[in-house]
Design an enzyme around this catalytic site. Structure first.
Site, mmCIF file in Angstrom:
data_model
loop_
_atom_site.group_PDB
_atom_site.id
_atom_site.type_symbol
_atom_site.label_atom_id
_atom_site.label_comp_id
_atom_site.label_asym_id
_atom_site.label_seq_id
_atom_site.Cartn_x
_atom_site.Cartn_y
_atom_site.Cartn_z
ATOM 1 N N HIS A 1 -54.743 -0.012 -32.171
ATOM 2 C CA HIS A 1 -54.495 -0.980 -33.242
ATOM 3 C C HIS A 1 -55.849 -1.442 -33.775
ATOM 4 O O HIS A 1 -56.896 -1.133 -33.211
ATOM 5 C CB HIS A 1 -53.670 -2.174 -32.739
ATOM 6 C CG HIS A 1 -54.284 -2.870 -31.578
ATOM 7 N ND1 HIS A 1 -55.312 -3.778 -31.720
ATOM 8 C CD2 HIS A 1 -54.051 -2.780 -30.249
ATOM 9 C CE1 HIS A 1 -55.669 -4.227 -30.519
ATOM 10 N NE2 HIS A 1 -54.921 -3.637 -29.617
ATOM 11 N N SER B 1 -58.782 -4.219 -35.126
ATOM 12 C CA SER B 1 -59.362 -5.506 -34.801
ATOM 13 C C SER B 1 -60.846 -5.429 -35.156
ATOM 14 O O SER B 1 -61.219 -4.837 -36.153
ATOM 15 C CB SER B 1 -59.145 -5.819 -33.313
ATOM 16 O OG SER B 1 -59.672 -7.081 -32.995
ATOM 17 N N SER C 1 -67.662 -11.824 -7.462
ATOM 18 C CA SER C 1 -68.586 -12.507 -8.357
ATOM 19 C C SER C 1 -69.891 -11.712 -8.371
ATOM 20 O O SER C 1 -69.881 -10.496 -8.230
ATOM 21 C CB SER C 1 -68.801 -13.954 -7.898
ATOM 22 O OG SER C 1 -69.542 -14.660 -8.880
#
Length: 907
Positions: free
Chosen positions: A449, A451, A593
C-alpha cells in the site's frame, strides 16, 4: 529457524577458530617467534592478509606443522592464480583434517554486502581427506561442484551457499553420512534425482534459487527434519513430500504454488509450515485448521486469473509506460497496469490486476525533516522522502518501487533498506539493490500500500522467529555475539532482532584519555509481541579487545544497560551475574534492550558511557559560504563532512570564491540548524525554507546539505561595497535569534547556538538591472503559468534576468529565438548588457502569455545552458506558488470536494 540454525553452526565453528587465533595472537605478542595463526590443532588463516603465503610457508617446513592440524580456515579473497597454486601444493592426503573452511565473505562492499571469494575449483588431491566431516565453500565463485567433493565419503556437513551453481551432480548422492546441506543463494534450476539417496540428511536448505520443480525422489529422505525451498519458482510439489515422516519444519514461502499435497497435514512431527506469499487459492481443510501453517500473502478464496492478464484485458495488450515531467504530480493506473518513471527519478511498476478499478495516484518528494524521517540512533538517511497517496489503499498485487540513491562509503556491517510508514509505526521492507552506474544504485522493494518511503543505511539486522522449543540467534557481522533462547522462553512464536554496532578503540581512547580502556561491540536487542520472556535468555558478548579471562580484573569490568528513549546508561554489573570465559561474557535477561561491556579504571562509568554514546553519533563537519564569481549576489551555503571539504572546494572554486571553511563542528544526523545573514545583508526571495529571513537546514551526513540563495541589501551600494556576514546557528529559528545567538557566540559555551560566522561582500553597484532601464526598454506586466502550477511574475523574471549575465544568448537560443533576433537585440542595446537580457526575456515572455508549458520551456532552457542554479530558483518559486494555491483551496473548503488535491482526505 533454518537460517538461525545455519548461522549458529557456522558461528560455533568460526567463533571457536577465532577464539584460538585471538589467544595465540596475544601469546605471540608476548613471545616473539610464536606463530600468530597456528595453535594446537587449529589453523586460522582468514583473520590476516596473505593467508596463502602463510600456508605455503607452513607447507615448506620440515616436518610440516600441518600434520597436526584438524581444523583449517582460509580466506578465498586472494589472487585467483595464487589461491589455485597454494591449494595444489598442500599435501591433502597426509593431513587429518576434520573441518575445512575455504570461504569468502570476510570483505564487504560499499554497502556492507559480503563479497564473494575467487575460488572456482578444488584440486583433485583434496579427495584424500579421509577424516573430513565439515566442508564450507560458501561465498565463492563456484559454477560447478568440484569432482573431489562427492568423493569425501565421511562428510557430514556441506555448505555451498552464495556461489554460482546452476546444478548439482548426481554423484552427490554418494555421500552416505551427510546430515547437513546448504546451497542457498545460487542459480540452481534443477535438482539431481540422486538427492533422495541421502538417507542420513537432516537439514536441507535450497532457498533463494531458480528451481521450478522438485524431483519426487526427495521423498526418500527419511531422516529429514528441516527443508527450506523458499524464494524459488515452484508451481507444484511432489506428493512424495507427504512421506517425510521426520519432517518438523517446511519453508515454502515466496514461490508460485497454487496447491500443496494434502498429505502434508498428516505429518506427525510438523511444527511449522510456511506458505506465505504464494498463489494458493484453496487448501485441504486439515491444513487450514493446523496452527503451525503461515498463509499470509495468498489469495485464498479469491479467483486467480488463468492467464497472465486479468479478466477483461487482452493478453497481447502491452503495459503502458509513463514518463512524467516535473510539473505533473499525478498519474492514472488502470487494471491493465503500467510502468511509471517520475521526474524525481523514482520508478514504479503496477502489475496487471493490481487494481480492480482505475485509480489516480499522486506523489510528492519532500525535503527530509525530522517530523517526516524516522531514524534509529545509528541510522543514516540516503534519500529524500517520497509520499504516494491515497494512503493505505491496498493493492491486489504488490507494486514494485525503485528509489534512486548515491551509495555511501564502505561501512562495515551496515545495510541499505527502504523504510515506510504503516499506520502509526515505521517498518523496514525487504530491499534488493540494483546498480545503475558506479555511483548510483536503485533500492527495490515490494509495497502492499502507499504511504511515505525513504532509503536508510542501518547496522545489519539479524532476526528470527523464536518458537516455544527455543533457538539460537547469531550476528552475521560479529559471529561471537549470540543470543540463546531456551525451550519454554515463549508460549507462542515471537519475532526478535539483533543489531551490533562496532566501536573504534582509537576514538574511545581519545575520549577517555586512558590507554587501557576498551569496550565490546554495542548490542541492541528488540522483540515484537510480549514485553518479556517466560524464562531467562542467555546473551553472549565478546570481552573488550585486549582483555581475556586470564588478564581480567573484574573490578574494572562493567555491564551497562540502556532502555530507550532514555539517553542514560545504567551500570547493572551488581544486579546481573556475569559468567566469564577466556574470550566471552555471558549473562541472562528476561527482556530486551541495549547492552554494552566496558573495561576501564575510571569511576562514574555511566557518565562516560553517555558521552561515548553521543560521540559515536556525531559527525565532524565544516560550514562554507561561497559567492559566485560572475554574480556575487548568488551565495552557496553548505555543510560538509570533514573528509569531503577539500575535494568539494577544488570543484567549486572554479565558479565560486569566498573565505576558508569554518572550524570543525560536530553535528548529529538529523540535527536542525540555520543560516542568518547579518550586517545589512538579507535574503532576496520568498522561499519555503526561509523563516524570518533565516535559511533553515537539516543535517544528513550522506545527503547534499547545500542551498543557493540570492541576497540583497538596503544599504547604498553605489557609494561603496557592502561588507556583511552569514552566521550558522544550531536548532530551529528562535524568536530573537540575533540577541540570543550573539550572546551564545560570545560565551562559546558547550550548549551555545552559534557555530560559525563567515564574511560576505557585495561589490559596489555600477548601474545594475532593477535600478535603471536601458534606452527604449519597456517592461510590460505579465504572468507566466497559472494559479495551480504557479506563476512567474514580472518581479520573478527580473530576478532571473539579473542572474543570467553573459549566458543570456545561450538561454535565448534554447528558448527558440533565432540568431538574427539576438543580433538585433545586441545592436539595439549595445553597451548595455542588462538591457539586452531584459529585452530578450520579456519579449519572449510576452509572446508566451496564455500558452501552456511556457514555464517548463524556460526551466529546460536554463538547464541546457548550464544554469542549473537559476533553474532551481524558478522551481522553488513555482513550488511556493503551488503551496499557496493549495492552501487557499483548502481554506475555502474545496479540498473536500476534490480528492485529487494534495492534502485532501484520503480515508
Amino acid at each position: 529457524m533454518m537460517a538461525a540454525a545455519v548461522e549458529g553452526l557456522e558461528a560455533e565453528e568460526g567463533a571457536a577458530a577465532e577464539d584460538t587465533a585471538r589467544l595465540v595472537v596475544e601469546a605471540a605478542d608476548a613471545q616473539p617467534g610464536t606463530s600468530p595463526v597456528l595453535a594446537g590443532n587449529w589453523l586460522n588463516l582468514d583473520l590476516y592478509p596473505g593467508g596463502c603465503h602463510r600456508l605455503l610457508h607452513l607447507c615448506a617446513q620440515q616436518p610440516s606443522p600441518l600434520l597436526q592440524v584438524e581444523f583449517l580456515q582460509l580466506s578465498t579473497h586472494e589472487n585467483p592464480g595464487l589461491l589455485e597454486t597454494t591449494l595444489a601444493q598442500v599435501p591433502w592426503s597426509q593431513l587429518r583434517l576434520r573441518s575445512l573452511i575455504l570461504k569468502g565473505g570476510q570483505s564487504r562492499g560499499a554497502l556492507g554486502v559480503c563479497l564473494q571469494g575467487t575460488l572456482t575449483t578444488l584440486p583433485a588431491g583434496l579427495s584424500g581427506l579421509a577424516f573430513l566431516v565439515h566442508l564450507d565453500l560458501s561465498f565463492n565463485s563456484l559454477e560447478t561442484l568440484p569432482a573431489c567433493v562427492p568423493q569425501l565419503h565421511g562428510l557430514g556437513s556441506l555448505l555451498l551457499s552464495y556461489n554460482r551453481l546452476s546444478e548439482l551432480p548426481e554423484a552427490l548422492g554418494a555421500l552416505p553420512t551427510l546430515t547437513f546441506l546448504a546451497v542457498t543463494h545460487n542459480h540452481l534450476q534443477r535438482l539431481p534425482t540422486a538427492l533422495g539417496a541421502l538417507v542420513t540428511l537432516k537439514c536441507l536448505d535450497l532457498s533463494e534459487n531458480l528451481l521450478d520443480t522438485v524431483p519426487p525422489e526427495i521423498g526418500g529422505l527419511s531422516n529429514l527434519s528441516e527443508l527450506n525451498l523458499a524464494s524459488n519458482r515452484l508451481r507444484s510439489l511432489p506428493a512424495s513430500l507427504a512421506g517425510l515422516q521426520s519432517l518438523q519444519i517446511l519453508v515454502l514461502h515466496s514461490n508460485l504454488l497454487t496447491s500443496v499435497p494434502a498429505g502434508l497435514a498428516h505429518l506427525p512431527l510438523l511444527t511449522r509450515l510456511d506458505l506465505r506469499d504464494n498463489q494458493l487459492q484453496n487448501l485441504p481443510p486439515d491444513l487450514l485448521d493446523t496452527p503451525c501453517v503461515c498463509l499470509e500473502g495468498n489469495p485464498l478464496g479469491k479467483a486467480l486469473p488463468a492467464a497472465p492478464s486479468p479478466p477483461g484485458i487482452p493478453q497481447d495488450l502491452e503495459m503502458p509506460t509513463l514518463f512524467l515531467t516535473s510539473d505533473v504530480d499525478s498519474f492514472p493506473v488502470t487494471p491493465q497496469g503500467c510502468s511509471v518513471t517520475l521526474a524525481c527519478g523514482v520508478r514504479l511498476q503496477f502489475p496487471a490486476g493490481a487494481t480492480a478499478v482505475p485509480v489516480t495516484i499522486h506523489y510528492r518528494l519532500w525535503l527530509p525533516e525530522p517530523s517526516l524521517v524516522s531514524l534509529g540512533p545509528n541510522d543514516s538517511l540516503l534519500s529524500g522522502v517520497l509520499e504516494l497517496w491515497p494512503h493505505g489503499v491496498a493493492f491486489q498485487q504488490d507494486v514494485s518501487l525503485w528509489l534512486l540513491f548515491v551509495p555511501p562509503r564502505a561501512r562495515r556491517c551496515h545495510e541499505v533498506v527502504v523504510r515506510t510508514r504503516s499506520e502509526d509505526s515505521w517498518q523496514d521492507l525487504e530491499t534488493h539493490l540494483e546498480e545503475e552506474a558506479p555511483k548510483r544504485l536503485w533500492a527495490r522493494c515490494q509495497v502492499p500500500h502507499f504511504s511515505w518511503f525513504l532509503v536508510v543505511l542501518r547496522p545489519v539486522s539479524n532476526a528470527c522467529l523464536v518458537p516455544p522449543e527455543g533457538t539460537l540467534l547469531c550476528s552475521s557481522g560479529h559471529p561471537e555475539v549470540k543470543v540463546i533462547f531456551p525451550p519454554g522462553a515463549t508460549e507462542e512464536p515471537c519475532h526478535v532482532s539483533m543489531q551490533v554496532v562496532r566501536i573504534a578503540r582509537r576514538e574511545l581512547r581519545a575520549l577517555l584519555r586512558e590507554p587501557e580502556a576498551a569496550v565490546s561491540p554495542l548490542l541492541c536487542l528488540t522483540q515484537r509481541g510480549p514485553a518479556g520472556f517466560l524464562c531467562p535468555v542467555t546473551v553472549q558478548l565478546p570481552l573488550p579487545p585486549g582483555i581475556t579471562g586470564f588478564s581480567l580484573d573484574r573490578s574494572h569490568l562493567y555491564l551497562l544497560y540502556r532502555a530507550p528513549p532514555a539517553a542514560t546508561w545504567d551500570d547493572i554489573t551488581g544486579q546481573v551475574p556475569l559468567e566469564l570465559t577466556h574470550l566471552y561474557a555471558r549473562f541472562q535477561v528476561t527482556h530486551f534492550s541495549w547492552y554494552w561491556l566496558w573495561y576501564t579504571t575510571k569511576t562514574c562509568v555511566e557518565g562516560l558511557a553517555r558521552k561515548a554514546w553521543e560521540r559515536l553519533r556525531l559527525h565532524q563537519v565544516n560550514l562554507i559560504a561561497l559567492q559566485r564569481r560572475r554574480d556575487p549576489e548568488q551565495v552557496l551555503l553548505q555543510c560538509l563532512p570533514q573528509n569531503k571539504v577539500d575535494a568539494t572546494l577544488r570543484r567549486l572554486l572554479e565558479r565560486y570564491r569566498g573565505p576558508e571553511p569554518s572550524d570543525t563542528v560536530e553535528m548529529f544526523e538529523g540535527e536542525k540548524f540555520f543560516a542568518a545573514f547579518e550586517r545589512g545583508i538579507e535574503v532576496d526571495a520568498d522561499r519555503p525554507d526561509c523563516v524570518e529571513g533565516r535559511i533553515c537546514f537539516v543535517f544528513y551526513s550522506h545527503l547534499k546539505n547545500v542551498k543557493e540563495v540570492y541576497i540583497t541589501t538596503s544599504l547604498d551600494r553605489e557609494a561603496q561595497a557592502v561588507r556583511g556576514q552569514v552566521s550558522f546557528y544550531r536548532g530551529s529559528v528562535p524568536e530573537e535569534v540575533a540577541l540570543e545567538a550573539e550572546a551564545a557566540r560570545q560565551r562559546k559555551a558547550a550548549d551555545a547556538l552559534w557555530m560559525a560566522t563567515l564574511p560576505i561582500k557585495l561589490p559596489r553597484l555600477r548601474g545594475s538591472l532593477g535600478h535603471r532601464q536601458g534606452p527604449g526598454l519597456s517592461l510590460v506586466p505579465l504572468n507566466l503559468g497559472d494559479a495551480e502550477t504557479g506563476f512567474l511574475t514580472q518581479s520573478n523574471l527580473l530576478s532571473v534576468a539579473r542572474r543570467l549575465g553573459p549566458d543570456w544568448p545561450a538561454v535565448a537560443l534554447h528558448l527558440g529565438l533565432p540568431y538574427q533576433e539576438l543580433e538585433r537585440i545586441r545592436h539595439k542595446f549595445r553597451d548595455d548588457l542588462d538591457g539586452q537580457i531584459c529585452h530578450m526575456l520579456f519579449s519572449w515572455a510576452e509572446r508566451q502569455a496564455g500558452q501552456q508549458g511556457a514555464v517548463r520551456c524556460l526551466v529546460q532552457a536554463l538547464e541546457q545552458s548550464d544554469r542549473q542554479d537559476v533553474a532551481d530558483e524558478v522551481r522553488t518559486i513555482l513550488e511556493l506558488g503551488r503551496h499557496k494555491y493549495q492552501d487557499s483551496i483548502r481554506r475555502t473548503g474545496l479540498a473536500l470536494e476534490d480528492p485529487a488535491l494534495p492534502g485532501a482526505s484520503t480515508q
